[in-house]
Design a protein around this motif. Structure first.
Motif, PDB file in Angstrom:
ATOM      1  N   SER A  44       0.842  -1.191   0.000  1.00 31.30           N
ATOM      2  CA  SER A  44       0.000   0.000   0.000  1.00 31.30           C
ATOM      3  C   SER A  44       0.877   1.240   0.000  1.00 31.30           C
ATOM      4  N   ILE A  45       0.450   2.239  -0.761  1.00 34.57           N
ATOM      5  CA  ILE A  45       1.243   3.460  -0.936  1.00 34.57           C
ATOM      6  C   ILE A  45       0.427   4.644  -0.425  1.00 34.57           C
ATOM      7  N   LYS A  46       1.037   5.469   0.417  1.00 36.61           N
ATOM      8  CA  LYS A  46       0.358   6.658   0.924  1.00 36.61           C
ATOM      9  C   LYS A  46       0.469   7.769  -0.123  1.00 36.61           C
ATOM     10  N   LEU A  47      -0.646   8.108  -0.720  1.00 40.16           N
ATOM     11  CA  LEU A  47      -0.623   9.060  -1.830  1.00 40.16           C
ATOM     12  C   LEU A  47      -0.136  10.467  -1.444  1.00 40.16           C
ATOM     13  N   PRO A  48      -0.467  10.995  -0.249  1.00 43.05           N
ATOM     14  CA  PRO A  48       0.060  12.323   0.089  1.00 43.05           C
ATOM     15  C   PRO A  48       1.592  12.373   0.055  1.00 43.05           C
ATOM     16  N   SER A  49       2.251  11.282   0.458  1.00 42.83           N
ATOM     17  CA  SER A  49       3.720  11.237   0.424  1.00 42.83           C
ATOM     18  C   SER A  49       4.222  11.248  -1.011  1.00 42.83           C
ATOM     19  N   VAL A  50       3.536  10.509  -1.879  1.00 39.53           N
ATOM     20  CA  VAL A  50       3.929  10.458  -3.291  1.00 39.53           C
ATOM     21  C   VAL A  50       3.756  11.830  -3.938  1.00 39.53           C
ATOM     22  N   ILE A  51       2.641  12.489  -3.623  1.00 33.33           N
ATOM     23  CA  ILE A  51       2.370  13.813  -4.190  1.00 33.33           C
ATOM     24  C   ILE A  51       3.419  14.824  -3.734  1.00 33.33           C
ATOM     25  N   ALA A  52       3.812  14.751  -2.465  1.00 31.69           N
ATOM     26  CA  ALA A  52       4.835  15.665  -1.938  1.00 31.69           C
ATOM     27  C   ALA A  52       6.155  15.477  -2.681  1.00 31.69           C
ATOM     28  N   LYS A  53       6.534  14.216  -2.914  1.00 26.44           N
ATOM     29  CA  LYS A  53       7.772  13.947  -3.654  1.00 26.44           C
ATOM     30  C   LYS A  53       7.646  14.383  -5.114  1.00 26.44           C
ATOM     31  N   TYR A  54       6.449  14.197  -5.690  1.00 24.10           N
ATOM     32  CA  TYR A  54       6.222  14.612  -7.081  1.00 24.10           C
ATOM     33  C   TYR A  54       6.331  16.133  -7.224  1.00 24.10           C
TER      34      TYR A  54
END
Length: 268
Positions: A44-54
């Motif tokens: 499972s991937i936490k999307l807020p973390s991915v968005i912050a890195k993006y």
């Protein structure tokens, strides 16, 4: 354009489109899950973390995530044997708070190390590795002592070169090969003894995260404060943090120490 979780979900759906993957989005937890259809093993991937890195790094962040997810899923779907892979088994250092069981309930092989750290064992698979669990030992008819001996031998084969910085007349040596086993080198007793023999002052050792091992030749009181600040900074920035507490190495033992204000230290 502002990136939202739904937009990120759409991007990941396209990038992780595979006939054997099942993908789902949990709106309440804002997580994106990818798993094998047959076994339901996945991550499972936490999307807020991915968005912050993006937002910080752009497409490169998504490229790295997709590579990581694909590799992790590949490993989950493979059967791994230890026999014949002896040269690829290494000890890894983790915090004592690190889980000793996998999410599926398999108990990982561990050895006690210090009050702050524990030893786990990894099968190196090239781009990544798999932590070895007790079921794998049973399957191979291996004992805990056998895997400990193999891993310890391999740890001694790792390159122990380092770079040195001098700060306020104290010397700091950094082992950072970025091979996943920098902290592991703390288990090389002959390396520790060599560093101790060459130290002019008190030898402190730190493993703030997986990808660095720090030796500090503490020659004056300022050295303790510098080391404390350094380990805390590395600990906060590490991909796999271990401990912000350094150790004093003497009599072939590692004793965790709290370094207090005014350059004084107390043993844990």
């Amino acid at each position: 354009m502002r990136m939202t979780s739904l937009k990120m979900k759409k991007i990941l759906d396209e990038r992780l489109d595979h006939e054997n993957y099942h993908r789902s989005y949990n709106r309440d937890q804002d997580t994106y899950r990818v798993e094998w259809k047959e076994t339901h093993k996945g991550m499972s991937i936490k999307l807020p973390s991915v968005i912050a890195k993006y937002n910080e790094r752009g497409e490169m962040a998504i490229d790295e995530l997709v590579e990581h997810v694909t590799e992790a899923l590949r490993i989950m779907n493979e059967e791994h044997e230890l026999t014949g892979m002896e040269k690829h088994i290494f000890p890894v250092i983790r915090a004592t708070s690190f889980p000793t069981e996998t999410k599926s309930g398999a108990k990982l092989v561990t050895t006690e190390h210090t009050a702050e750290t524990r030893i786990f064992y990894a099968l190196d698979l090239g781009k990544s590795y798999r932590l070895i669990d007790k079921e794998m030992l049973v399957k191979e008819d291996w004992t805990q002592e056998h895997i400990e001996q193999i891993a310890k031998f391999n740890a001694r084969s790792l390159d122990t070169s380092y770079r040195t910085d001098t700060v306020a007349d104290n010397e700091f040596h950094f082992v950072a090969h970025q091979d996943g086993y920098d902290a592991t080198r703390i288990l090389n007793e002959s390396f520790l003894e060599e560093m101790l023999a060459n130290a002019q002052g008190e030898l402190a050792v730190a493993v703030p995260h997986q990808d660095v091992l720090i030796f500090a030749d503490i020659r004056n009181k300022a050295g303790y404060d510098i080391l404390a600040q350094m380990t805390m900074k590395f600990f906060a920035e590490g991909r796999i943090p271990i401990t912000s507490l350094p150790f004093i190495y003497e009599n072939k033992t590692l004793e965790p120490v709290f370094i207090l204000a005014k350059n004084r230290r107390t043993e844990d």
